[in-house]
Structures are given as C-alpha cells and as structure tokens.
Scaffold this active site. Sequence first.
Site, PDB file in Angstrom:
ATOM      1  N   GLU A   1      -2.560 -11.359   8.457  1.00  0.00           N
ATOM      2  CA  GLU A   1      -1.304 -11.162   9.252  1.00  0.00           C
ATOM      3  C   GLU A   1      -1.124 -12.239  10.376  1.00  0.00           C
ATOM      4  O   GLU A   1      -2.161 -12.301  10.995  1.00  0.00           O
ATOM      5  CB  GLU A   1      -1.467  -9.631   9.927  1.00  0.00           C
TER       6      GLU A   1
ATOM      7  N   LYS B   1       0.058   5.957   8.320  1.00  0.00           N
ATOM      8  CA  LYS B   1       0.981   5.480   9.340  1.00  0.00           C
ATOM      9  C   LYS B   1       1.063   6.221  10.584  1.00  0.00           C
ATOM     10  O   LYS B   1       1.055   7.603  10.330  1.00  0.00           O
ATOM     11  CB  LYS B   1       2.541   5.479   8.830  1.00  0.00           C
TER      12      LYS B   1
ATOM     13  N   LYS C   1      -3.702  -1.472  11.107  1.00  0.00           N
ATOM     14  CA  LYS C   1      -2.525  -1.887  10.344  1.00  0.00           C
ATOM     15  C   LYS C   1      -1.782  -2.858  11.235  1.00  0.00           C
ATOM     16  O   LYS C   1      -1.217  -2.375  12.011  1.00  0.00           O
ATOM     17  CB  LYS C   1      -1.883  -0.758   9.600  1.00  0.00           C
TER      18      LYS C   1
ATOM     19  N   LYS D   1      -9.840   1.498   3.258  1.00  0.00           N
ATOM     20  CA  LYS D   1     -10.212   0.846   1.829  1.00  0.00           C
ATOM     21  C   LYS D   1     -11.589   1.180   1.721  1.00  0.00           C
ATOM     22  O   LYS D   1     -12.575   1.291   2.264  1.00  0.00           O
ATOM     23  CB  LYS D   1     -10.151  -0.811   2.371  1.00  0.00           C
TER      24      LYS D   1
ATOM     25  N   LEU E   1       0.848  -1.280  -0.091  1.00  0.00           N
ATOM     26  CA  LEU E   1      -0.054   0.066   0.086  1.00  0.00           C
ATOM     27  C   LEU E   1       0.877   1.203  -0.117  1.00  0.00           C
ATOM     28  O   LEU E   1       2.208   1.110   0.460  1.00  0.00           O
ATOM     29  CB  LEU E   1      -0.701   0.076   1.264  1.00  0.00           C
TER      30      LEU E   1
HETATM   31  S1  IVH Z   1      -4.627  -4.911   3.075  1.00  0.00           S
HETATM   32  C1  IVH Z   1      -4.827  -4.091  -1.316  1.00  0.00           C
HETATM   33  N1  IVH Z   1      -5.114  -4.566   5.619  1.00  0.00           N
HETATM   34  O1  IVH Z   1       0.549  -4.057   5.280  1.00  0.00           O
HETATM   35  C2  IVH Z   1      -4.724  -4.903   0.157  1.00  0.00           C
HETATM   36  N2  IVH Z   1      -2.776  -4.938   4.908  1.00  0.00           N
HETATM   37  O2  IVH Z   1       1.546  -1.993   3.548  1.00  0.00           O
HETATM   38  C3  IVH Z   1      -3.348  -5.108   0.697  1.00  0.00           C
HETATM   39  N3  IVH Z   1      -1.367  -5.039   6.464  1.00  0.00           N
HETATM   40  O3  IVH Z   1       1.420  -6.164   2.667  1.00  0.00           O
HETATM   41  C4  IVH Z   1      -3.362  -5.245   2.098  1.00  0.00           C
HETATM   42  N4  IVH Z   1      -2.756  -4.595   8.218  1.00  0.00           N
HETATM   43  O4  IVH Z   1       0.875  -7.064   4.893  1.00  0.00           O
HETATM   44  C5  IVH Z   1      -4.229  -4.758   4.537  1.00  0.00           C
HETATM   45  N5  IVH Z   1      -5.639  -4.288   7.810  1.00  0.00           N
HETATM   46  C6  IVH Z   1      -4.700  -4.556   6.776  1.00  0.00           C
HETATM   47  C7  IVH Z   1      -3.417  -4.639   7.076  1.00  0.00           C
HETATM   48  C8  IVH Z   1      -2.487  -4.710   6.057  1.00  0.00           C
HETATM   49  C9  IVH Z   1      -1.320  -5.002   7.843  1.00  0.00           C
HETATM   50  C10 IVH Z   1       0.020  -5.050   5.970  1.00  0.00           C
HETATM   51  C11 IVH Z   1       0.053  -6.104   4.933  1.00  0.00           C
HETATM   52  C12 IVH Z   1       0.530  -5.499   3.477  1.00  0.00           C
HETATM   53  C13 IVH Z   1       1.170  -4.295   3.982  1.00  0.00           C
HETATM   54  C14 IVH Z   1       0.833  -3.077   3.037  1.00  0.00           C
END
Ligand code: IVH
Length: 391
Positions: free
Chosen positions: A180, A319, A124, A295, A91
């Site tokens: 995760e 962040k 996150k 999202k 992201l």
């Molecule tokens: S969604 C398009 N949701 O953050 C959707 N990712 O910087 C892609 N991550 O690789 C991921 N919490 O490992 C999503 N609630 C969350 C998340 C999350 C942590 C991590 C994930 C991803 C990275 C992206």
Amino acid sequence: MKNISLFFDIEEAEKELKTLSKKIKKANEEYFLKDAPSLTDSEYDSLKKRALKIEEQFPELIRKYGISKNVGAKVKSGFKKITHATPMISLDNIFSLEAFSDFIQRLRKNLQQDVFPTIIAEPKLDGIGFSARYEKGKLIHVATRGDGKIGEDITENMKTIPEFKMSLQTDLDVLELRGEVYLNKKDFFEMNQKLTEKGKKIFSNPRNAAAGSLRQLDSKITATRPLKFAVYTWGEVSPRPWKTQTEFFDFAKHLKLPINLFTICKNEKDIENVYHKLEENRATFPCDIDGIVYKVNEIALQEQLGMTARAPRWAIAHKFPAEHAQTQLKNIRIQVGRTGVLTPVADLEPVNIGGVLVSHATLHNADEIARKDIRIGDTLLVERSGDVIPK
Ligand code: IVH
C-alpha cells in the site's frame, strides 16, 4: 467546429486558443486520469489541429499555451495499462469478533483439522494498493490495482518515493511485491496546509491525497508529496523462497523494504487482543487504518483452502466501525498554541464516534471555515482521524 481560417488579429487568435487549450486540457484529464473521455478521438484531434494552426500563425503564443510542445509529452506521460501477472484480489469483510469465530470454524472444517491454524494479523492500511515487478532483481514496472486484472503504470511516480528501490539484492527470476502507498496523518495535514497557502485544492483525507499524489501525470508533482509505502503480500514469484507469510516478511525486510506491522496469533484470545489494541490506538496510529487483515500463515494451507469467486478463503478483513457522526456546532473559538499559532476550535454537542466521545474539533484555519461556510448552529459531519475535522 470552425473551418481552419487564419486570424489577422492576435487578440482574437489568443481568445480562441485559450478556449481550445482549456478543452484540450479537460479532454486529456478525462482520458488519462479518469479513464472517462467525453470526446471522440476525431473531436479531440480536430481541437488540437485548430490549436496547432493558431500557434503556427502566432508562435509568440506557444510560450503561454504550448499546445504544440505539450501534446507529445502529454500523450507519453498518460498512464499505460499493465495486465497483472496474477490478479490483485480483494478480501471479504467482517464487522465483529463473532464473525471471526465463524471464519475460523469454516477454515477448520475445510482443512479438516482441530487445531487453530497460525493467523497473522496486520493493520489494514487505508491507502492505494500497488504491485511492483522485479526480474532478476531489476525493477520492470509498478502498477496500481485498477480493476484487479489491469492497472495503471505508475513506475515513474513510485520511483520518487525515497524508500522505493529500482533494484533489489535478489536473483529471483520474477518477484512481484504488493502493498500500500499511503500518507501519514501528520504529513497529510502539512501537505494540505501547503496547498492552502498556495491557493490550491486540498484533499479530503489521507487516502484520497495518496491516490491523487500517486496518480499524477507529472512525477515531479508526486516527488513533492510525502508518500510512504509498506509491503504486505506478493503476486507472481518464481521460484518462491518462503513458505509462510512471516517468512515473506523476513525476506522483504532482508531486502531493506518497509513491511507492514504484524502479530502472530495462536488462538482466538490473541485475535481479540490484537483487535482491541489496534482499535483503541487507531486515532493515534501514524496513518489511517480501516481495519485488520487476518491471514492464514502457512502457504500450503492457503493453497488447500483456495478461493471463492471473489476472494481468498484463507484471509479476511475485519473492518473497524465508522469514525464519523453528525452533531451540532455550539461555538467557534480561537485557541493560542504554545508557539503562538492561532487555531480555530469548534465546540460541539458531544457525540460518540467509534467509541470515543468527541466535544471539540480543530478547524485548521479561517480560510477553511469560510470555504466550508461553517456557522454556529450548523449540523456538521465530524470525522475522527487523530485530529478531529468537521466536514
Ligand atoms: S492482503 C489476498 N494485507 O485491502 C491478499 N491487503 O480489501 C490480498 N489492504 O486490495 C491483500 N492493508 O489494497 C492485504 N495488510 C494488508 C492490507 C491490504 C490494506 C488493501 C489492499 C486490498 C484490499 C482488500
């Protein structure tokens, strides 16, 4: 490399076998764990050949070094590579609520709509991403994110997590669940405590501990680690029964899977509220979170928005500010806990870390103070994570 010559003396043989065994172990770790071998295949092979020759001559050494027993198993338990059916994308990051307003404006322009699209806000999670593939409800494999295209096969390790399921009550042809793997902060501290007691190396934070525990060649070790996981997105799915992110969470919940927390946001005020609430509660949250993921809820809109070269246009990661700062150690004192447990506490020159004024830090135990060579007057890098730990 010496010629293959036989020994007359077991002590001499053992000395060489010990050296060989260390080299082979290091080479295995570099090859299987770090994906960075320092030996060529033939160098590795000749080390093994020599070790096997010694064990053949002195079978009593096999019990201790077991090169001849381990080799096959080691190779088999090295991580296989798995190509993701759809890439595990990352992201784009933002660092302020103003940047979120820009993101939403861009979205509306792209979608040519005036209304605020429903946004799902989720913590996150700061762990290690995974992708679990099921066909007709049967588990096929689990992979790490790797480089986004190819990950490591962690199926056996994932199976050791109690809430993880080898079969699901669904007959979808393909269902790839992504989320995760993480450690709760409390479990992380307890785990490090146990490792310290056993004289083993400890992990510096829950994220490293989760990654290190999941990427073990021996799943029996993974099984002893208090890993958790939460699902928050998907990869290949056919046919896909949900039309929104919230329907996906309902679907996953129905399959009795742990899902990420989420909040439905209808306007910018909702976004601000979620941000402040999570940011304020971050230190007391059970696990480490390093921000919020926003999202677009409707998949039809997500598809309309598409992707840039790096990341989707329909999601963004906000962040949190860094949770560490430098300060001076003023004093170390011993605190007596309710149950009589003694904990060393550091008095610090007060310092603002991510909006909180910190003036004390727990040092966990005397070993750690000695190991880190912490002395009064030192400048410390202090990290806030519920507890405050100086590094
Ligand atoms: S969604 C398009 N949701 O953050 C959707 N990712 O910087 C892609 N991550 O690789 C991921 N919490 O490992 C999503 N609630 C969350 C998340 C999350 C942590 C991590 C994930 C991803 C990275 C992206």
